[in-house]
Scaffold this motif. Structure first.
Motif, mmCIF file in Angstrom:
data_model
loop_
_atom_site.group_PDB
_atom_site.id
_atom_site.type_symbol
_atom_site.label_atom_id
_atom_site.label_comp_id
_atom_site.label_asym_id
_atom_site.label_seq_id
_atom_site.Cartn_x
_atom_site.Cartn_y
_atom_site.Cartn_z
ATOM 1 N N ASP A 86 -8.596 15.037 -6.908
ATOM 2 C CA ASP A 86 -9.035 13.769 -7.268
ATOM 3 C C ASP A 86 -7.179 13.037 -6.992
ATOM 4 O O ASP A 86 -7.941 11.869 -6.967
ATOM 5 N N GLU A 87 -6.494 13.790 -7.950
ATOM 6 C CA GLU A 87 -5.692 12.974 -7.472
ATOM 7 C C GLU A 87 -4.759 12.627 -6.324
ATOM 8 O O GLU A 87 -4.533 11.037 -6.045
ATOM 9 N N VAL A 111 -4.489 8.783 -1.225
ATOM 10 C CA VAL A 111 -4.819 8.170 -0.293
ATOM 11 C C VAL A 111 -5.527 7.598 0.231
ATOM 12 O O VAL A 111 -5.478 6.613 1.653
ATOM 13 N N ASN A 112 -6.582 7.154 -0.693
ATOM 14 C CA ASN A 112 -6.974 5.946 -0.311
ATOM 15 C C ASN A 112 -6.491 4.657 -0.839
ATOM 16 O O ASN A 112 -6.564 3.639 0.144
ATOM 17 N N ARG A 113 -5.476 4.507 -1.689
ATOM 18 C CA ARG A 113 -4.609 3.441 -2.110
ATOM 19 C C ARG A 113 -3.628 3.177 -0.157
ATOM 20 O O ARG A 113 -3.592 2.272 -0.347
ATOM 21 N N THR A 124 -4.722 0.468 1.945
ATOM 22 C CA THR A 124 -3.384 -0.994 2.837
ATOM 23 C C THR A 124 -2.486 -0.945 4.055
ATOM 24 O O THR A 124 -2.839 -2.313 4.300
ATOM 25 N N VAL A 125 -3.265 0.092 5.166
ATOM 26 C CA VAL A 125 -2.739 0.386 6.251
ATOM 27 C C VAL A 125 -4.134 -1.402 5.863
ATOM 28 O O VAL A 125 -4.256 -1.944 7.321
ATOM 29 N N HIS A 126 -5.252 -1.168 5.860
ATOM 30 C CA HIS A 126 -6.245 -2.020 6.217
ATOM 31 C C HIS A 126 -5.724 -3.285 5.767
ATOM 32 O O HIS A 126 -6.228 -4.435 6.337
#
Length: 203
Positions: free
Chosen positions: A98-99, A104-106, A110-112
């Protein structure tokens, strides 16, 4: 802009054994971490010892010691080596996953922002951060950077916890100045796409 509210350094670090070690409230843990990291750095960086050879030799020595310990214990009716049941619980794996998912989502967000939304401010900040990492990496190798990180983690939290009021005063001034600079940068970056659109319309 909200007021700067000082918080406990121990609470900010999680308030657990890690915080106690970094703040030297448990001197044994801090001393062991400092000695261990220093020995590792000297072995691999100064003495030129190979990391893979070190791990293999250490495991070989451990296995041989445990083997002869078990054999001697069975012959002399001594207790077996106190080895706990080595098992990774499903809960700990889920917490770690989960951590990792959060980080990874952050990174993907940022890439998005850069690739899809065309956020120039995010691009500038990421490019500046990567450039700083590249400059630091050109001065030190990875092992030395890790060792410097350990030294900083054992010194910076303790210094901040000791001189927190004085440091907070300086941080407030820096925060105000950075806020002004970021506002100016945002105004500049917001005007760049408008200028580009005007050029396209005239074409």
């Amino acid at each position: 802009m909200g007021e700067f509210r000082p918080i406990s350094v121990h609470h900010a670090l999680g308030g657990g054994p890690v915080a106690d070690t970094l703040l030297w409230r448990k001197c044994y843990g801090g001393v062991m971490l400092l000695i261990g990291s220093t020995v590792m750095w000297v072995l691999f960086e100064r003495a030129g010892y190979n990391f893979l050879s070190f791990v293999a030799n250490s495991l070989l020595l451990l296995v041989v010691i445990l083997f002869f310990w078990v054999k001697s214990a069975s012959l002399l009716n001594r207790p077996l080596p106190p080895i706990p049941d080595l098992d990774i619980s499903e809960e700990s794996v889920l917490i770690a996953a989960d951590e990792i998912r959060v980080w990874v989502n952050r990174a993907l967000a940022t890439v998005h922002e850069i690739a899809v939304d065309g956020n120039l401010r995010t691009l500038v900040l990421v490019a500046f951060g990567l450039w700083m990492v590249s400059c630091i990496g050109s001065l030190f190798n990875f092992l030395t950077l890790v060792y410097i990180g350990v030294l900083l983690s054992l010194s910076v939290p303790l210094l901040y916890d000791t001189f927190q009021p004085q440091i907070d005063e300086k941080l407030i001034v820096v925060h105000k100045n950075m806020s002004v600079v970021l506002k100016i940068v945002d105004l500049i970056l917001q005007n760049i796409p408008m200028a580009q659109k005007k050029q396209k319309k005239t074409e």
